[in-house]
Design an enzyme around this catalytic site. Structure first.
Site, mmCIF file in Angstrom:
data_model
loop_
_atom_site.group_PDB
_atom_site.id
_atom_site.type_symbol
_atom_site.label_atom_id
_atom_site.label_comp_id
_atom_site.label_asym_id
_atom_site.label_seq_id
_atom_site.Cartn_x
_atom_site.Cartn_y
_atom_site.Cartn_z
ATOM 1 N N TYR A 141 31.550 46.057 28.651
ATOM 2 C CA TYR A 141 32.468 45.607 27.605
ATOM 3 C C TYR A 141 31.902 45.864 26.207
ATOM 4 O O TYR A 141 32.662 45.958 25.248
ATOM 5 C CB TYR A 141 32.721 44.104 27.725
ATOM 6 C CG TYR A 141 33.786 43.708 28.723
ATOM 7 C CD1 TYR A 141 33.678 44.050 30.068
ATOM 8 C CD2 TYR A 141 34.891 42.975 28.310
ATOM 9 C CE1 TYR A 141 34.646 43.669 30.977
ATOM 10 C CE2 TYR A 141 35.868 42.585 29.217
ATOM 11 C CZ TYR A 141 35.736 42.937 30.541
ATOM 12 O OH TYR A 141 36.697 42.541 31.433
ATOM 13 N N LYS A 187 25.999 46.285 41.917
ATOM 14 C CA LYS A 187 26.274 47.587 42.534
ATOM 15 C C LYS A 187 24.968 48.373 42.479
ATOM 16 O O LYS A 187 24.880 49.474 41.913
ATOM 17 C CB LYS A 187 27.422 48.273 41.775
ATOM 18 C CG LYS A 187 27.939 49.549 42.402
ATOM 19 C CD LYS A 187 28.790 49.327 43.648
ATOM 20 C CE LYS A 187 29.150 50.665 44.287
ATOM 21 N NZ LYS A 187 29.865 50.528 45.570
ATOM 22 N N ASP A 219 31.599 45.627 46.126
ATOM 23 C CA ASP A 219 32.766 46.020 46.932
ATOM 24 C C ASP A 219 32.918 45.117 48.157
ATOM 25 O O ASP A 219 34.008 44.625 48.458
ATOM 26 C CB ASP A 219 32.730 47.524 47.305
ATOM 27 C CG ASP A 219 31.362 48.023 47.737
ATOM 28 O OD1 ASP A 219 30.396 47.230 47.732
ATOM 29 O OD2 ASP A 219 31.251 49.216 48.096
ATOM 30 N N ASP A 243 35.102 39.579 35.837
ATOM 31 C CA ASP A 243 36.502 39.594 35.398
ATOM 32 C C ASP A 243 37.406 39.883 36.591
ATOM 33 O O ASP A 243 38.379 39.165 36.854
ATOM 34 C CB ASP A 243 36.679 40.666 34.317
ATOM 35 C CG ASP A 243 38.120 40.781 33.857
ATOM 36 O OD1 ASP A 243 38.743 39.735 33.605
ATOM 37 O OD2 ASP A 243 38.628 41.926 33.759
ATOM 38 N N ASP A 247 39.958 37.040 39.114
ATOM 39 C CA ASP A 247 41.415 37.150 39.305
ATOM 40 C C ASP A 247 41.730 37.252 40.799
ATOM 41 O O ASP A 247 42.698 36.675 41.288
ATOM 42 C CB ASP A 247 41.991 38.387 38.578
ATOM 43 C CG ASP A 247 42.460 38.068 37.150
ATOM 44 O OD1 ASP A 247 41.835 37.228 36.476
ATOM 45 O OD2 ASP A 247 43.465 38.682 36.708
HETATM 46 P P1 NAD Z 1 48.189 38.248 33.108
HETATM 47 O O1 NAD Z 1 47.101 37.352 33.565
HETATM 48 O O2 NAD Z 1 48.745 37.990 31.769
HETATM 49 O O3 NAD Z 1 49.381 38.187 34.168
HETATM 50 C C1 NAD Z 1 49.233 38.602 35.524
HETATM 51 C C2 NAD Z 1 50.359 37.983 36.391
HETATM 52 O O4 NAD Z 1 50.104 36.594 36.548
HETATM 53 C C3 NAD Z 1 51.731 38.099 35.754
HETATM 54 O O5 NAD Z 1 52.698 38.301 36.760
HETATM 55 C C4 NAD Z 1 51.938 36.738 35.105
HETATM 56 O O6 NAD Z 1 53.277 36.352 34.986
HETATM 57 C C5 NAD Z 1 51.178 35.827 36.058
HETATM 58 N N1 NAD Z 1 50.632 34.665 35.328
HETATM 59 C C6 NAD Z 1 49.586 34.668 34.473
HETATM 60 N N2 NAD Z 1 49.379 33.447 33.966
HETATM 61 C C7 NAD Z 1 50.320 32.646 34.522
HETATM 62 C C8 NAD Z 1 50.635 31.262 34.391
HETATM 63 N N3 NAD Z 1 49.927 30.449 33.584
HETATM 64 N N4 NAD Z 1 51.667 30.777 35.105
HETATM 65 C C9 NAD Z 1 52.379 31.568 35.934
HETATM 66 N N5 NAD Z 1 52.125 32.891 36.092
HETATM 67 C C10 NAD Z 1 51.111 33.414 35.392
HETATM 68 O O7 NAD Z 1 47.619 39.739 33.234
HETATM 69 P P2 NAD Z 1 48.254 41.126 32.700
HETATM 70 O O8 NAD Z 1 49.727 41.107 32.851
HETATM 71 O O9 NAD Z 1 47.459 42.159 33.357
HETATM 72 O O10 NAD Z 1 47.886 41.155 31.160
HETATM 73 C C11 NAD Z 1 48.826 40.839 30.121
HETATM 74 C C12 NAD Z 1 48.117 40.800 28.781
HETATM 75 O O11 NAD Z 1 47.204 39.715 28.750
HETATM 76 C C13 NAD Z 1 47.270 42.052 28.477
HETATM 77 O O12 NAD Z 1 47.492 42.375 27.131
HETATM 78 C C14 NAD Z 1 45.849 41.608 28.697
HETATM 79 O O13 NAD Z 1 44.910 42.287 27.894
HETATM 80 C C15 NAD Z 1 45.922 40.160 28.304
HETATM 81 N N6 NAD Z 1 44.917 39.300 28.907
HETATM 82 C C16 NAD Z 1 44.365 38.364 28.092
HETATM 83 C C17 NAD Z 1 43.470 37.439 28.597
HETATM 84 C C18 NAD Z 1 42.876 36.422 27.687
HETATM 85 O O14 NAD Z 1 43.334 36.279 26.572
HETATM 86 N N7 NAD Z 1 41.861 35.700 28.095
HETATM 87 C C19 NAD Z 1 43.146 37.471 29.971
HETATM 88 C C20 NAD Z 1 43.727 38.456 30.778
HETATM 89 C C21 NAD Z 1 44.623 39.355 30.244
HETATM 90 C C1 IPM Z 2 39.702 37.611 30.629
HETATM 91 C C2 IPM Z 2 40.454 38.794 30.077
HETATM 92 C C3 IPM Z 2 39.635 39.463 28.989
HETATM 93 C C4 IPM Z 2 38.387 40.032 29.650
HETATM 94 C C5 IPM Z 2 40.366 40.559 28.188
HETATM 95 C C6 IPM Z 2 41.645 40.091 27.594
HETATM 96 C C7 IPM Z 2 39.470 41.103 27.104
HETATM 97 O O1 IPM Z 2 40.833 39.669 31.088
HETATM 98 O O2 IPM Z 2 39.344 36.714 29.854
HETATM 99 O O3 IPM Z 2 39.489 37.546 31.844
HETATM 100 O O4 IPM Z 2 38.441 41.117 30.250
HETATM 101 O O5 IPM Z 2 37.352 39.375 29.548
HETATM 102 MN MN MN Z 3 40.495 38.873 33.085
#
Ligand code: NAD
Ligand code: IPM
Ligand code: MN
Length: 348
Positions: A141, A187, A219, A243, A247
């Site tokens: 990162y 890894k 993996d 990260d 998820d």
């Molecule tokens: P996301 O985590 O936003 O969503 C992934 C899936 O999970 C989607 O279908 C969403 O609707 C669902 N989801 C997420 N949070 C939820 C909640 N609280 N309740 C119900 N459903 C939920 O991941 P993405 O779609 O890959 O990323 C969207 C944007 O968010 C991107 O711009 C990414 O960079 C950003 N992002 C930010 C952070 C952060 O600020 N910490 C973390 C991850 C992704």
């Molecule tokens: C998280 C998110 C962030 C990360 C992005 C939004 C920079 O995915 O907090 O998990 O990759 O750390």
């Molecule tokens: Mn993340």
């Protein structure tokens, strides 16, 4: 003493889930005599639109001055243009780096009331209680050089022994309060940085003879998470592996929307945010699950304010609401964000 908390709602569902967590935290604080002074600022896409930068120097200095920061999420399709000079995510990464928050704690545990919420079979989920310690300010990162040319691009994965040692020490220390097992995920069969990682973790393990250490390649660790997740206690791993794996692990309790996190370093202060993103697909519809952010507010009380009592009150209310059947859409229910918040408040 009044605790100063900076709220950074961010983008997408960020403002909805942060508003919910604030209501719950205010109510819990009121019951237990914790005085809170809230401040609010912009981060991510909202800050780009209003201030031309994803994290302004003023916002950063307010974050430094605060006792803790509660964040929603950043990013969204509006700011996804690959040629844009600045991205929302830079605000979040910059904040983590500037505050020295090298460890991101992501506790993933099965909730007894949600046995039916996971897409995995109940026997794969039963007994799951994993503390991920994700390294947060190093690795791919942040490595230099980072280059983008028309037909070639470079990212760099760098770790120093100091960066690995401090996060490994934290993981072993936390394992002492749990089941005393650390799995270091890397890894090392391919990456030089992982071979350094492994060497340093082995060295740190000698300081903790009462804690068992195992190494696993990332993996196969990904597979073990959906087959034998209950066999993990503490997992310590590199920034990007952490990260991705967290998820993945979020499907064990049932939804990404349930999972909180705490980002901490050596200094006072910390950053608390759900592990999910801005969920643009459901933003502004009052359907986001606020529990991950409510749980993050509880962690804020525990780790940054020294108020385990307030944290426990919040966590208990969430747990009771789930036992009583409160479910947002991601958990197969019909409650909206506001109604779920009410359900938690009722059980406080
Ligand atoms: P996301 O985590 O936003 O969503 C992934 C899936 O999970 C989607 O279908 C969403 O609707 C669902 N989801 C997420 N949070 C939820 C909640 N609280 N309740 C119900 N459903 C939920 O991941 P993405 O779609 O890959 O990323 C969207 C944007 O968010 C991107 O711009 C990414 O960079 C950003 N992002 C930010 C952070 C952060 O600020 N910490 C973390 C991850 C992704
Ligand atoms: C998280 C998110 C962030 C990360 C992005 C939004 C920079 O995915 O907090 O998990 O990759 O750390
Ligand atoms: Mn993340």
């Amino acid at each position: 003493m009044t605790a100063r908390v900076l709220s950074l709602p961010g983008d997408g569902i960020g403002p909805e889930v942060v508003a919910s967590a604030r209501r719950v935290l205010d109510a819990a604080a009121g019951k237990l005599g914790l005085e809170l002074e809230w401040e609010e600022a912009l981060i991510g896409g909202a800050a780009i639109d209003a201030e031309g930068t994803a994290l302004s120097p003023e916002t950063l200095s307010r974050a430094r001055a605060a006792d803790a920061v509660l964040l929603g999420a950043v990013g969204g399709p509006r700011w996804d243009d690959p040629s844009a000079p600045v991205r929302p995510e830079q605000g979040l990464l910059g904040l983590r780096k500037a505050l020295g928050l090298y460890a991101n704690l992501r506790h993933i545990a099965a909730h007894p009331a949600l046995a039916d919420a996971s897409p995995l079979r109940p026997e794969r989920v039963r007994g799951v209680d994993i503390l991920f310690v994700r390294e947060l300010t190093g690795g791919i990162y942040f490595g230099e050089p980072r280059v983008r040319e028309p037909t070639r691009a470079v990212d760099t994965l760098v770790y120093t022994d100091v960066e690995v040692r401090r996060v490994a020490r934290l993981a072993f220390t936390l394992a002492r309060g749990r089941r005393r097992r650390v799995t270091s995920v890397d890894k090392a069969n391919v990456l030089a940085s992982s071979r350094l990682w492994r060497d340093v973790v082995v060295e740190v393990a000698r300081e903790f003879p009462d804690v068992a250490l195992e190494h696993q390649l990332v993996d196969s660790a990904a597979m073990r998470l959906v087959t034998h997740a209950a066999s993990f206690d503490v997992i310590v791993t590199e920034n990007m592996f952490g990260d991705i794996l967290t998820d993945e692990a979020a499907v064990l309790p049932g939804s990404l929307g349930l999972c909180p996190s705490a980002s901490i370093g050596d200094a006072k202060g910390g950053l608390y945010e759900p592990i999910h993103g801005s969920a643009p697909d459901i933003a502004g519809q009052d359907v986001a699950n606020p529990i991950g952010t409510i749980g993050s507010a509880a962690l804020l009380c525990r780790h940054s304010l020294g108020r385990d009592d307030v944290a426990a009150l919040i966590e208990q209310a969430v747990s009771r609401a789930l036992h009583a059947g409160a479910r947002t859409r991601d958990l197969g229910g019909a409650l909206g964000t506001a109604a779920m918040t009410e359900a938690v408040l009722e059980h406080l």
